[in-house]
Structures are given as structure tokens and as C-alpha cells.
Design a protein around this motif. Sequence first.
Motif, PDB file in Angstrom:
ATOM      1  N   PRO A 160       0.888  53.630 -40.844  1.00  0.00           N
ATOM      2  CA  PRO A 160      -0.003  53.398 -41.749  1.00  0.00           C
ATOM      3  C   PRO A 160      -1.280  52.876 -41.560  1.00  0.00           C
ATOM      4  N   MET A 161      -2.578  53.393 -42.255  1.00  0.00           N
ATOM      5  CA  MET A 161      -3.726  52.798 -41.925  1.00  0.00           C
ATOM      6  C   MET A 161      -3.693  51.416 -42.594  1.00  0.00           C
ATOM      7  N   GLU A 162      -4.262  50.312 -41.992  1.00  0.00           N
ATOM      8  CA  GLU A 162      -4.229  49.119 -42.514  1.00  0.00           C
ATOM      9  C   GLU A 162      -5.471  48.779 -43.211  1.00  0.00           C
ATOM     10  N   VAL A 163      -5.646  48.205 -44.451  1.00  0.00           N
ATOM     11  CA  VAL A 163      -6.869  47.713 -45.033  1.00  0.00           C
ATOM     12  C   VAL A 163      -6.479  46.304 -45.624  1.00  0.00           C
ATOM     13  N   GLN A 164      -7.382  45.562 -45.129  1.00  0.00           N
ATOM     14  CA  GLN A 164      -7.338  43.887 -45.596  1.00  0.00           C
ATOM     15  C   GLN A 164      -8.213  44.107 -46.695  1.00  0.00           C
ATOM     16  N   VAL A 165      -7.962  43.445 -47.989  1.00  0.00           N
ATOM     17  CA  VAL A 165      -8.491  43.335 -49.024  1.00  0.00           C
ATOM     18  C   VAL A 165      -8.682  42.036 -49.502  1.00  0.00           C
ATOM     19  N   VAL A 166      -9.814  41.415 -50.091  1.00  0.00           N
ATOM     20  CA  VAL A 166     -10.020  40.069 -50.297  1.00  0.00           C
ATOM     21  C   VAL A 166     -10.821  40.272 -51.806  1.00  0.00           C
ATOM     22  N   ALA A 167     -10.087  39.599 -52.783  1.00  0.00           N
ATOM     23  CA  ALA A 167     -10.768  39.453 -53.864  1.00  0.00           C
ATOM     24  C   ALA A 167     -11.965  38.303 -54.039  1.00  0.00           C
ATOM     25  N   LEU A 168     -12.972  38.521 -54.310  1.00  0.00           N
ATOM     26  CA  LEU A 168     -14.070  37.484 -54.238  1.00  0.00           C
ATOM     27  C   LEU A 168     -14.626  37.607 -55.935  1.00  0.00           C
ATOM     28  N   ASN A 169     -15.144  36.376 -56.129  1.00  0.00           N
ATOM     29  CA  ASN A 169     -15.733  36.254 -57.314  1.00  0.00           C
ATOM     30  C   ASN A 169     -17.488  36.710 -57.522  1.00  0.00           C
ATOM     31  N   TRP A 170     -17.650  37.863 -57.979  1.00  0.00           N
ATOM     32  CA  TRP A 170     -16.646  38.733 -58.765  1.00  0.00           C
ATOM     33  C   TRP A 170     -16.822  40.049 -58.161  1.00  0.00           C
ATOM     34  N   LYS A 171     -16.296  40.443 -56.858  1.00  0.00           N
ATOM     35  CA  LYS A 171     -16.444  41.528 -55.985  1.00  0.00           C
ATOM     36  C   LYS A 171     -15.051  41.854 -55.115  1.00  0.00           C
ATOM     37  N   TRP A 172     -14.977  42.863 -54.564  1.00  0.00           N
ATOM     38  CA  TRP A 172     -14.096  43.195 -53.790  1.00  0.00           C
ATOM     39  C   TRP A 172     -14.540  43.452 -52.196  1.00  0.00           C
ATOM     40  N   LEU A 173     -13.699  42.858 -51.332  1.00  0.00           N
ATOM     41  CA  LEU A 173     -13.861  43.052 -49.863  1.00  0.00           C
ATOM     42  C   LEU A 173     -13.044  43.970 -49.187  1.00  0.00           C
ATOM     43  N   PHE A 174     -13.298  44.686 -48.525  1.00  0.00           N
ATOM     44  CA  PHE A 174     -12.354  45.621 -47.830  1.00  0.00           C
ATOM     45  C   PHE A 174     -12.590  45.611 -46.263  1.00  0.00           C
ATOM     46  N   ILE A 175     -11.619  45.169 -45.493  1.00  0.00           N
ATOM     47  CA  ILE A 175     -11.865  45.310 -44.095  1.00  0.00           C
ATOM     48  C   ILE A 175     -11.009  46.332 -43.374  1.00  0.00           C
ATOM     49  N   TYR A 176     -11.389  47.138 -42.477  1.00  0.00           N
ATOM     50  CA  TYR A 176     -10.640  48.143 -41.704  1.00  0.00           C
ATOM     51  C   TYR A 176     -10.512  47.603 -40.249  1.00  0.00           C
TER      52      TYR A 176
END
Length: 398
Positions: free
Chosen positions: A136-152
Motif C-alpha cells: 500500500p502507498m503510505e501517507v503520513q498525516v499530521v493534524a495541525l491548528n488548523w490545517k492538515w499536513l500530508f507527507i508522502y
Amino acid sequence: MTLNPSLPRSARAILPLLALPMLGACNLIVLDPAGDVARQQGNLVMMSTALMLLIIVPVMAATAVFAWRYRAGNKAATYKPDWDHSTQLELLIWAAPLMIIICLGALTWVGTHLLDPYRPLARTAPGKVVAATTAPMEVQVVALNWKWLFIYPELGVASVNELALPVDRPVQFRISSSSVMNSFYVPAMAGQIYAMPGMETKLHGVLNERGNFTGFSANYSGAGFSNMRFAVKSLDQAGFDAWAAGARGSSLSLDRAAYLKLEKPSVKAPVMRFASVERGLFDRIVNLCVEPGKMCMHDMMAIDAKGGMGRAGLYNVRQLEYDKARARGSNDQRTAATETKAYVAELCTNPDMLGKGVAAAMVRRVDLTPLIGAGLPRPRAGAANGPATAQINPVPLS
């Protein structure tokens, strides 16, 4: 909608019903999603509702029938004031709900295990089994105030408030948060799962249809919560490759310094793409050690698992407030001038351990006064006033 008062009352009552067909244009994304996992979850909801209606509908119908049949004006109704038991009625009352509960429980139990968010996908669609060699493709998700960060990590790129995924490829999300608890939710793809600081949760999903969808946080997290949404792009392989190429062409890079700036609270953050990502950044985010020199949680836990840092470690109670004084991710600017570095920056060799066994150092008497508050003296047996002491028993280390 304003109705003409000159119309008859019956017509005014019917007119709102004529607007019901317009609801057919509503997008019931939860029950008509674009991903196989979300579709199975929607089917589970529909089947559970149908099972419950098997008992709800007859009960509601029986209520209306009994109210009509035994109304006060019905003189032909049978009057049995001494009636108190019916075996047939008791069997019906208890057997029917029991069978429904058994079926509902079995359906829920099976569905809960098959749709476990931590469980890798066995299929991407009905009849499409995931091969054992397919990663599977891995996506790292970080919830920030108040936005979303996606790392591939596979691509070496990252994005803010934009999640691009290839169609029909399984995706594994590793999810965390920088400050407070949030909830990662893409209704078109899979169910929601929480994002918590200092922890990592997982979610597996897939998108089977191309299109543009919306993801958001389903857990209130402060003033900018209502705008904490992100675009989800389901692309074919060519479109996804083009998106990745566009991200690599960005002039931005995401290292630890850039992340600390990005982590600061902001509302309605625009879409951002990063051409490169510092290696191991997500693991540092999870372990609350993005700041240079800050000890990671997994290092602290490894030290604790091996018995701590000896006698000096008994006084180190700062880690009990590990991240509190830093106010990471907080929009409270009052702490900026007064915050202190309440973390262990480095480890030094304990001089008491040099040339001596661990047991010899552990049996020394240790002054516990700093642990009882304000440095106040504590009475001890045989002394009117004096520091409290305790005998530390040796603990064998493996």
C-alpha cells in the motif's frame, strides 16, 4: 419559502411536499461513497437499519391498530379485564426481538473485524483481491491548528490541505497530531479515526472512482475548527504522477525548521506543496522532538525501561511536564516570553556509577525533600527535625 395566503389551506399544506423531489440532487456521500471500505460501512448501516425496522415497523403498526380497535367508542371490542397471560403473545414478544438482536450482533461483530482500520485491505473492490506482493502507498498525516499536513515518504514530497491519491491503490495512513486531538475523516473513502499528539493511529482505505472530494476534522479543536477542511483528489495513475511532478517542482522544502513555522496556528491556510521532506520528520513529530536537541519520547521510554538514569534520575521530575511548558501548537502567545526548556537535552555519565556496581550506587540514602514540595523539612523517626530519607533497594538490571 413564502406561500400565497389566498390559497386554500389544503393547497398550502401540499406545496412543501412538492419540493421533496428536489432533495434527489443531494449528495449522500456516506451511503454512496467512492471507496470500497466506505461502501462496506454504508452497507453495514443499511443492513443494521433494515434489521431494526423488522421490529420497529410492526410495533408502530400494532400501536395504531390497538389504539383504533380498543378505542372508547368501539362497543364491539372484546372486554377481558381479568386477562393477564398469553403464551403465544409472550413467545412473539420475546422471540422476535431476540432473533433480531442475534442477527444484528453477528453482523456487527463480523463487520467490525473485517473493517478494522488497522487491518490491511484484502480487496480494493468486490472481486478485486489485493495481491500479497502489492504494497500500500503510505501517507503520513499530521493534524495541525488548523490545517492538515500530508507527507508522502514514497515520493519524498508533502502537501498542506491537499490529499492526492491514485485510484484503486490501497493506502495506509499513519496519523498523528501536533497539539490537540482531532479526527481524520474522508467520508468518500473510509471511516474516521482520531489523531492524537504523542501517539500514532492507522487507517487503511482506497478510492475506486476519480473525482474531487472533501475531508475534514470531525472533532472540535478550537477557533479554526470549522475551516479545518482539505481537498481530496482521486486521480488515475497519469494524473497522480503529474501531481507528484508538480509537487517536486515546488520551491518549498519541509525540514524541521520549516515544520516549526508551519506548526503555528493559522486559519484558512492555502494549499501548499513541498518538493522535499526531511527524513524521519513524522517520527519526530509523533515523539514530540522536532525541536533541535530535544529528547524523543521513545528514547525516554527506552531509558525508563532499562531502570532509569540512576540516582540523578530520581530528581528529574521535569519530564512529568514533558511538553506542557512548551505550549507547542498553542495560539496563546503569552507563553512565548516565559516558556522554559523543560526537557532533557543530553545525557551525562553518572559519576557515582564509575568503577562501581549498580547495586552499590542504588543502596545509597537519597534525600527525598525536593519531591515533597517547597523544600520543606520532613519529620523523621528519632529526630525532631531533619530531611526525609529513604532506602533504595537494589534492582537487578537485565
